[in-house]
Scaffold this active site. Structure first.
Site, PDB file in Angstrom:
ATOM      1  N   SER A   7      23.818 -26.470 -18.319  1.00 53.00           N
ATOM      2  CA  SER A   7      23.189 -25.868 -17.147  1.00 53.00           C
ATOM      3  C   SER A   7      22.419 -24.636 -17.584  1.00 53.00           C
ATOM      4  CB  SER A   7      24.251 -25.471 -16.111  1.00 53.00           C
ATOM      5  OG  SER A   7      23.656 -24.792 -15.022  1.00 53.00           O
ATOM      6  N   ASN A   8      21.367 -24.302 -16.819  1.00 52.37           N
ATOM      7  CA  ASN A   8      20.691 -23.025 -16.994  1.00 52.37           C
ATOM      8  C   ASN A   8      20.872 -22.149 -15.758  1.00 52.37           C
ATOM      9  OD1 ASN A   8      19.525 -22.876 -19.607  1.00 52.37           O
ATOM     10  ND2 ASN A   8      18.034 -24.431 -19.015  1.00 52.37           N
ATOM     11  N   ASN A   9      21.749 -22.598 -14.841  1.00 51.07           N
ATOM     12  CA  ASN A   9      22.013 -21.850 -13.614  1.00 51.07           C
ATOM     13  C   ASN A   9      22.833 -20.606 -13.972  1.00 51.07           C
ATOM     14  OD1 ASN A   9      23.368 -20.899 -11.240  1.00 51.07           O
ATOM     15  ND2 ASN A   9      22.911 -22.836 -10.231  1.00 51.07           N
ATOM     16  N   LYS A  10      22.197 -19.421 -13.873  1.00 52.78           N
ATOM     17  CA  LYS A  10      22.858 -18.174 -14.312  1.00 52.78           C
ATOM     18  C   LYS A  10      24.099 -17.883 -13.471  1.00 52.78           C
ATOM     19  CE  LYS A  10      18.852 -15.951 -16.360  1.00 52.78           C
ATOM     20  NZ  LYS A  10      17.789 -14.961 -16.202  1.00 52.78           N
ATOM     21  N   LYS A  12      26.057 -20.083 -12.003  1.00 50.39           N
ATOM     22  CA  LYS A  12      27.106 -21.025 -12.396  1.00 50.39           C
ATOM     23  C   LYS A  12      27.698 -20.620 -13.746  1.00 50.39           C
ATOM     24  CE  LYS A  12      26.464 -25.405 -11.221  1.00 50.39           C
ATOM     25  NZ  LYS A  12      26.090 -26.831 -11.235  1.00 50.39           N
ATOM     26  N   ASP A  72      29.448 -31.205 -11.997  1.00 57.98           N
ATOM     27  CA  ASP A  72      28.653 -31.699 -10.878  1.00 57.98           C
ATOM     28  C   ASP A  72      29.454 -31.375  -9.636  1.00 57.98           C
ATOM     29  OD1 ASP A  72      26.126 -32.940 -10.206  1.00 57.98           O
ATOM     30  OD2 ASP A  72      27.321 -34.509  -9.263  1.00 57.98           O
ATOM     31  N   ASP A 158      27.337 -21.957   0.414  1.00 59.38           N
ATOM     32  CA  ASP A 158      28.368 -20.928   0.631  1.00 59.38           C
ATOM     33  C   ASP A 158      28.297 -20.272   2.024  1.00 59.38           C
ATOM     34  OD1 ASP A 158      29.425 -21.436  -1.849  1.00 59.38           O
ATOM     35  OD2 ASP A 158      28.794 -19.555  -2.768  1.00 59.38           O
ATOM     36  N   LYS A 178      36.309 -15.521  -4.777  1.00 58.51           N
ATOM     37  CA  LYS A 178      35.865 -16.914  -4.759  1.00 58.51           C
ATOM     38  C   LYS A 178      36.369 -17.668  -5.989  1.00 58.51           C
ATOM     39  CE  LYS A 178      31.663 -19.637  -4.784  1.00 58.51           C
ATOM     40  NZ  LYS A 178      30.227 -19.623  -4.982  1.00 58.51           N
ATOM     41  N   ARG A 184      35.198 -24.989  -8.224  1.00 60.68           N
ATOM     42  CA  ARG A 184      34.856 -24.939  -9.646  1.00 60.68           C
ATOM     43  C   ARG A 184      35.961 -24.239 -10.417  1.00 60.68           C
ATOM     44  NH1 ARG A 184      30.099 -23.084  -9.063  1.00 60.68           N
ATOM     45  NH2 ARG A 184      29.164 -25.112  -8.771  1.00 60.68           N
TER      46      ARG A 184
END
Length: 200
Positions: A7-10, A12, A72, A158, A178, A184
């Site tokens: 992933s490149n989702n910062k 996440k 995912d 969210d 969270k 997750r």
């Protein structure tokens, strides 16, 4: 030990880093996709969260020779037979347009009474090693779907999700709160012993 996160989702990546750090696990360096030689990312054409997580983790391990963890995740709404599900990020057509996705979901659920607004965030994490070991775990975070967005933290759905036992949305919780209870967090916690073993 270097562990590729597919992933490149910062946000996440930050969430995964905090969870590993909170578990007391050290000696593991998480690498985003941007830190490795680019490779053809696979099409996420699985029908389930598990299918897509495994597709991504296998591709990352094969392309880089590193152990790879992929997640995912999405929102499963009871009234919509578990959808948006694996289509959560692109529910409104584009990919990752949180505002449009939330607007569409609220529209679809506009006349659904409170008693039928059950939902859960679901995360499936897959860890695949270059020698072919595969570990797949699932975390669920049950709750209900709100009738309007609340809060500015978090991402995705969210602001529309109120966890069971809470009177706040997931977007009104701090990242630490969270992580302690999220889907997750629950999934990744199950992978911590596996990662610890690989890091020895």
């Amino acid at each position: 030990m270097k562990l590729l996160v597919a992933s490149n989702n910062k946000k996440k990546l930050g969430e995964l880093e905090r969870i590993l750090s909170d578990s007391g696990l050290s000696g593991v360096e998480l690498l985003p996709l941007s830190a490795v030689e680019p490779y053809d990312e696979p099409v996420e054409d699985g029908r389930t969260f598990a299918d897509n997580a495994v597709i991504k983790a296998r591709a990352g391990a094969a392309a880089t020779g590193l152990a790879c963890v992929a997640d995912d995740s999405g929102l499963s709404v009871d009234e919509l037979n578990g959808m948006p599900g694996p289509l959560s990020a692109r529910w409104s057509g584009g990919h990752g347009d949180d505002e449009a996705n939330n607007r569409l979901l609220l529209g679809q659920m506009a006349h659904v009474p409170a008693a039928r607004r059950g939902a859960a965030f679901v995360s499936v994490c897959a860890l695949v090693t270059p020698d072919g070991q595969e570990h797949v775990v699932e975390g669920r975070w049950p709750g209900t779907l709100l009738e309007a967005p609340r809060g500015d933290n978090g991402f995705g759905y969210d602001p529309l999700f109120m966890p069971a036992g809470e009177d706040r949305s997931a977007a009104q919780m701090s990242p630490e709160e969270k992580n302690a209870v999220s889907h997750r967090g629950r999934a990744l916690a199950q992978l911590v012993p596996v990662i610890a073993q690989l890091a020895q």
